[in-house]
Design a protein around this motif. Structure first.
Motif, PDB file in Angstrom:
ATOM      1  N   ALA A  78       0.827  -1.206   0.000  1.00 35.52           N
ATOM      2  CA  ALA A  78       0.000   0.000   0.000  1.00 35.52           C
ATOM      3  C   ALA A  78       0.862   1.257   0.000  1.00 35.52           C
ATOM      4  CB  ALA A  78      -0.928  -0.008   1.220  1.00 35.52           C
ATOM      5  N   GLU A  79       1.915   1.258   0.821  1.00 36.21           N
ATOM      6  CA  GLU A  79       2.782   2.431   0.894  1.00 36.21           C
ATOM      7  C   GLU A  79       3.522   2.662  -0.416  1.00 36.21           C
ATOM      8  OE1 GLU A  79       6.474   4.144   3.664  1.00 36.21           O
ATOM      9  OE2 GLU A  79       5.742   2.074   3.902  1.00 36.21           O
ATOM     10  N   ALA A  80       4.142   1.618  -0.940  1.00 36.22           N
ATOM     11  CA  ALA A  80       4.887   1.758  -2.188  1.00 36.22           C
ATOM     12  C   ALA A  80       3.956   2.101  -3.349  1.00 36.22           C
ATOM     13  CB  ALA A  80       5.659   0.474  -2.484  1.00 36.22           C
ATOM     14  N   GLY A  81       2.782   1.484  -3.389  1.00 37.49           N
ATOM     15  CA  GLY A  81       1.825   1.789  -4.450  1.00 37.49           C
ATOM     16  C   GLY A  81       1.344   3.229  -4.400  1.00 37.49           C
ATOM     17  N   ALA A  82       1.093   3.735  -3.184  1.00 38.62           N
ATOM     18  CA  ALA A  82       0.657   5.126  -3.043  1.00 38.62           C
ATOM     19  C   ALA A  82       1.755   6.094  -3.482  1.00 38.62           C
ATOM     20  CB  ALA A  82       0.253   5.393  -1.591  1.00 38.62           C
ATOM     21  N   LEU A  83       2.998   5.778  -3.128  1.00 41.76           N
ATOM     22  CA  LEU A  83       4.113   6.627  -3.554  1.00 41.76           C
ATOM     23  C   LEU A  83       4.259   6.618  -5.073  1.00 41.76           C
ATOM     24  CD1 LEU A  83       6.771   5.685  -0.837  1.00 41.76           C
ATOM     25  CD2 LEU A  83       5.590   7.871  -1.066  1.00 41.76           C
ATOM     26  N   THR A 107      13.657  10.438  -3.099  1.00 39.54           N
ATOM     27  CA  THR A 107      14.509  10.519  -1.913  1.00 39.54           C
ATOM     28  C   THR A 107      13.954   9.658  -0.786  1.00 39.54           C
ATOM     29  OG1 THR A 107      15.189  12.772  -2.491  1.00 39.54           O
ATOM     30  CG2 THR A 107      15.510  12.084  -0.212  1.00 39.54           C
ATOM     31  N   TYR A 108      12.642   9.717  -0.599  1.00 37.60           N
ATOM     32  CA  TYR A 108      12.022   8.930   0.462  1.00 37.60           C
ATOM     33  C   TYR A 108      12.129   7.433   0.168  1.00 37.60           C
ATOM     34  CZ  TYR A 108       8.443   6.869   3.435  1.00 37.60           C
ATOM     35  OH  TYR A 108       7.785   6.075   4.335  1.00 37.60           O
ATOM     36  N   ALA A 109      11.835   7.026  -1.063  1.00 34.52           N
ATOM     37  CA  ALA A 109      11.889   5.607  -1.414  1.00 34.52           C
ATOM     38  C   ALA A 109      13.313   5.066  -1.286  1.00 34.52           C
ATOM     39  CB  ALA A 109      11.373   5.396  -2.833  1.00 34.52           C
ATOM     40  N   ALA A 110      14.301   5.862  -1.688  1.00 33.97           N
ATOM     41  CA  ALA A 110      15.695   5.425  -1.568  1.00 33.97           C
ATOM     42  C   ALA A 110      16.100   5.289  -0.106  1.00 33.97           C
ATOM     43  CB  ALA A 110      16.615   6.412  -2.283  1.00 33.97           C
ATOM     44  N   TYR A 111      15.620   6.181   0.741  1.00 36.36           N
ATOM     45  CA  TYR A 111      15.940   6.099   2.168  1.00 36.36           C
ATOM     46  C   TYR A 111      15.332   4.839   2.789  1.00 36.36           C
ATOM     47  CZ  TYR A 111      16.157   7.253   7.114  1.00 36.36           C
ATOM     48  OH  TYR A 111      16.378   7.206   8.480  1.00 36.36           O
ATOM     49  N   VAL A 112      14.118   4.511   2.393  1.00 35.63           N
ATOM     50  CA  VAL A 112      13.477   3.289   2.904  1.00 35.63           C
ATOM     51  C   VAL A 112      14.281   2.061   2.509  1.00 35.63           C
ATOM     52  CG1 VAL A 112      11.435   1.825   2.761  1.00 35.63           C
ATOM     53  CG2 VAL A 112      11.179   4.299   2.983  1.00 35.63           C
ATOM     54  N   ARG A 113      14.704   1.996   1.245  1.00 32.80           N
ATOM     55  CA  ARG A 113      15.426   0.817   0.758  1.00 32.80           C
ATOM     56  C   ARG A 113      16.803   0.679   1.402  1.00 32.80           C
ATOM     57  NH1 ARG A 113      14.507   2.954  -4.281  1.00 32.80           N
ATOM     58  NH2 ARG A 113      16.737   2.834  -4.743  1.00 32.80           N
ATOM     59  N   HIS A 114      17.544   1.752   1.432  1.00 30.62           N
ATOM     60  CA  HIS A 114      18.964   1.659   1.799  1.00 30.62           C
ATOM     61  C   HIS A 114      19.245   1.892   3.278  1.00 30.62           C
ATOM     62  CE1 HIS A 114      19.745   1.383  -2.418  1.00 30.62           C
ATOM     63  NE2 HIS A 114      19.293   2.601  -2.668  1.00 30.62           N
ATOM     64  N   ASP A 115      18.385   2.633   3.959  1.00 30.39           N
ATOM     65  CA  ASP A 115      18.656   2.975   5.357  1.00 30.39           C
ATOM     66  C   ASP A 115      17.689   2.304   6.331  1.00 30.39           C
ATOM     67  OD1 ASP A 115      20.783   5.396   5.337  1.00 30.39           O
ATOM     68  OD2 ASP A 115      19.459   5.588   3.616  1.00 30.39           O
TER      69      ASP A 115
END
Length: 253
Positions: A78-83, A107-115
């Motif tokens: 749901a979160e990724a789809g909304a983004l 920027t937000y999606a990259a932070y979720v994946r990597h951090d």
């Protein structure tokens, strides 16, 4: 593959120990048994009841961790789809505003994946920075003033998707900090030890039958407990969820 080998090794080790205990128990029983041993129906009934109750505990624990992981998977999607939808809706904005909105999402999606994902795998607190970046996504839209009806419609759709992203993040963060309670783990370990102990205490006279039942039942319990342990970590381990949905957030824009 490494995790599969580890699980097989754990189950095989437990089975070997159980098989050895069954053989020792059978030999000891043969040496001490009388010609006509009286069956204790009460003990057998209690042993059966303990086994049934432990099966219920196993089932409850398995359902609990499975639902937690399924909920985490739903929130991630749901979160990724909304983004992703927010990223696509930026096509309806002027070039400068669209670039800002897309950059905030990336920027937000990259932070979720990597951090954040490594922190979730280790069950560490996520901290406030992720919320700040998600707020930047919202700010990129609130700072824009629609001038046409089409832009107003896009703006409304984007805020609905951002709200869904907030809800998905809440659920993901809750799943990352959750897990099965220590009381339930105590029930699994203590109940398994009690169930297997009673099986050896009131063993079957025939060595081969006792050996097959002991190793089979022990391997099943060991496998289910290892499965529960793996599912108890929704974002880590062999059955952990992947951050791949966030890698696809900016695709197609």
């Amino acid at each position: 593959m490494e995790h599969v080998i580890a699980v097989i090794g754990i189950v095989a080790g437990v089975v070997v120990v159980a098989g050895g205990a069954a053989l020792l128990n059978s030999r000891k029983a043969k040496r001490s048994a009388s010609d006509e041993e009286v069956r204790d129906d009460t003990a057998e009934y209690l042993t059966m009841m303990v086994g049934v109750l432990y099966a219920l505990v196993l089932g409850l624990a398995l359902v609990s961790v499975w639902e937690t992981k399924d909920s985490a998977d739903t929130n991630i999607s749901a979160e990724a789809g909304a983004l992703h939808q927010t990223y696509l809706l930026a096509d309806g904005l002027p070039p400068a505003a669209a670039q800002r909105a897309r950059s905030a999402v990336d920027t937000y999606a990259a932070y979720v994946r990597h951090d954040e994902w490594p922190m979730m795998e280790q069950r560490k607190p996520l901290g406030p920075h992720g919320w700040t970046l998600l707020h930047d996504v919202q700010t990129a839209w609130t700072d824009f003033e629609p001038t046409t009806n089409a832009q107003q419609q896009v703006d409304q759709l984007a805020f609905a998707q951002i709200s869904a992203a907030y809800q998905g993040r809440h659920g993901r963060e809750a799943a990352a900090g959750g897990g099965m309670s220590g009381v339930m783990w105590f029930g699994l370990i203590a109940g398994g030890a009690l169930t297997l102990g009673l099986m050896f205490l009131f063993g079957i006279e025939r060595t081969r039958t006792h050996l097959v039942l002991a190793t089979g039942f022990t391997s099943l319990i060991a496998f289910v407990v290892v499965l529960i342990y793996a599912l108890n970590s929704p974002f880590g381990g062999p059955l952990g969820l992947s951050a791949a949905p966030f890698a696809a957030v900016g695709l197609g824009g």
